[in-house]
Every structure is written in structure tokens, then in C-alpha cells.
Design an enzyme around this catalytic site. Sequence first.
Site, PDB file in Angstrom:
ATOM      1  N   ARG A 223      24.405  15.041 -26.288  1.00  0.00           N
ATOM      2  CA  ARG A 223      25.671  15.637 -26.682  1.00  0.00           C
ATOM      3  C   ARG A 223      26.082  15.102 -28.049  1.00  0.00           C
ATOM      4  O   ARG A 223      25.842  13.949 -28.392  1.00  0.00           O
ATOM      5  CB  ARG A 223      26.768  15.336 -25.645  1.00  0.00           C
ATOM      6  CG  ARG A 223      26.676  16.195 -24.390  1.00  0.00           C
ATOM      7  CD  ARG A 223      26.964  17.662 -24.710  1.00  0.00           C
ATOM      8  NE  ARG A 223      26.999  18.510 -23.519  1.00  0.00           N
ATOM      9  CZ  ARG A 223      25.972  19.197 -23.070  1.00  0.00           C
ATOM     10  NH1 ARG A 223      24.802  19.099 -23.681  1.00  0.00           N
ATOM     11  NH2 ARG A 223      26.092  19.985 -22.017  1.00  0.00           N
ATOM     12  N   HIS A 271      21.028  23.589 -30.714  1.00  0.00           N
ATOM     13  CA  HIS A 271      21.268  23.305 -29.296  1.00  0.00           C
ATOM     14  C   HIS A 271      20.277  24.063 -28.409  1.00  0.00           C
ATOM     15  O   HIS A 271      20.657  24.786 -27.473  1.00  0.00           O
ATOM     16  CB  HIS A 271      22.706  23.667 -28.916  1.00  0.00           C
ATOM     17  CG  HIS A 271      23.221  22.874 -27.748  1.00  0.00           C
ATOM     18  ND1 HIS A 271      24.499  22.386 -27.670  1.00  0.00           N
ATOM     19  CD2 HIS A 271      22.612  22.477 -26.598  1.00  0.00           C
ATOM     20  CE1 HIS A 271      24.670  21.734 -26.529  1.00  0.00           C
ATOM     21  NE2 HIS A 271      23.528  21.778 -25.856  1.00  0.00           N
TER      22      HIS A 271
END
Length: 308
Positions: A223, A271
Amino acid sequence: MILVHTPSPKEVSAYLELFQAAMPEQAFVSLEQATPDEVRYLIAWGLPDGIIARLPRLQAMFALGAGVDKLLSRQDLPVNLPLYRLLDSGMANQMTEYIRYGVLGYQRNMDVYRRQQATGQWRMLAPQLPEDVRVGILGLGEIGSAVAKALARDGYPVSGWSRGPKHIHHVHSLHGEAGLEKLLETSDVIASVLPSTPQTQGLLNGARLSLMQPGSMLINAGRGDLLDQDALLALLNNGHIRCAQLDVFAEEPLPHGHPLWHHPSVTITPHVAAITLRQQAVEQIVGNLRKLAAGLQAEGRVERAQGY
């Protein structure tokens, strides 16, 4: 009735077809088709605000992903509503490939050769073997453990850090603040697969990044709020950190014009290190739905205090 929702109508349609085929005895519906007081379970990603409050008989929610930080931050998520996350659904293999790609590139000096190419340099570097590259994995959960085991099988010396002690064959386990510092100080490549929790946010700040080996590499596929991006840039600019491979960011998409986009020592991906695979996700969630129907405990229930 089981409600399925993602921001993409096309994806919702694909999921509905897969869920209905896997569990024909249940009615799977989209948001537009749902009768709110008949919905017992919610399977979702990217849920609009206010939807949960409109489902008075909701018994549990299933996330179409492994990370649930955004769901846990919602104000409309009842504190007593069971929330389940995906434990793998094909993501462990993808994450292993992503991190293996970075580690192998570091071992073979590919980042150095890219920079040499940009300036027209022809200079061969001494080769390294896998046993010459020490890899540190931040996060030894379901996915991190799979990554660590795979890299150990590849011949890399692998250590891993987690909240508590772990016992993984051929992987040196570390935990706690002292363990984190040791991992940073003794690894050539640091790869993070940590989720976003109150404990991990800001974990890799400037002080901790400075503990990394001179000439080392950082891979962040967990993250974005884990990492101080400005501190990383400073350490890349002064050469302390040799290169970085980044898949997640504090703000996504990474803003246009951000210095990370054009840094010669940084590889950016949008991502994509480990994306939920529909069929595997459906199989896992259907398995959990059947367990709940039989009065059994489902897998992947989120411990809210831990954040995963």
C-alpha cells in the site's frame, strides 16, 4: 438474495454470470435489480456511499480484494457486520512474479544498464548470483509467505518481517521494531506486501529508509501510505538507494508531473502487481457462502483492530 457490485457494469455482469453458475440455488443480483430488504449478503468493491444503510437485513459483506483499508474507513460500515476478504484468489502467484521480476532485474543490474543506455554508455558489470542478493520481505501473511518461499526456492537468502514471529522453511523470520531495523540493515532488496493498517501507515519513513543498505533496492507492492515518497526521492537522488519499483502510491493515480514519474532509477506500474482473478475469487467466496449456510466458520474474516 446476494448483491454483487463493482464500479464497472461490465464487470458486474461477468461476476453475476460466474456466481450464478457456481451457486445456482442462490439469486445473485446487481444494484439495479436488488430488493434492499431481501439482500442477505453483499459482495462488492468500490461501493457507493449509503448503500449499506439501505440493506436492513444484511448478514455479512465479502470484499472482492485482499486489502480492505478503504472499506474499514467507511462511516456507513456497521461495527458488528462481519467482513470477509480474499485470502489469495490467484494473487499470490502474481505478486511472486512481480517481486521476482524486480529482484532478478536488480541481480542482473538491469536498472544500471537502463541508465547507461540513456547516456549511451557501453560498460559491462560484474555478474551476481542469486545467493549474492539478500531479499527482505515486509509482510508474511498469505501472500507474503508465498513470495518468500518462492524466492528462497530460487536460491536467494530470504528474510521476512511480520507483526509476530513466523516459522517458514528456509525463511529467516523477524518481528518487532528491532527485527524491522535488522531486516532493513541486512537486505539488498526490500519488498513490501504489507496492507494498510494504523500500524503500517508511514512505516517506511525517512529514518527507516536510511537504514537500508547503500546501493539497495525498494519494491513496494503493498500500500502506498506505507512509504514516505519524498524521503525515498531524496535517498534515490543521493545514491543511497540504487533503484525502486513502485506499484502503489499515497495518491492514485500518481499525479501528473510527480518527480517519481521521470526519475531514472524508478520503475512505476499502475497498481497491477496482483489483481483479483474473477474465477478464483468466485470460487473462494462461494465456498465461504456454503460454509456459512452450513453453520461453519468462513475463512478470511477481517479483524478490524488489526486492519486485515
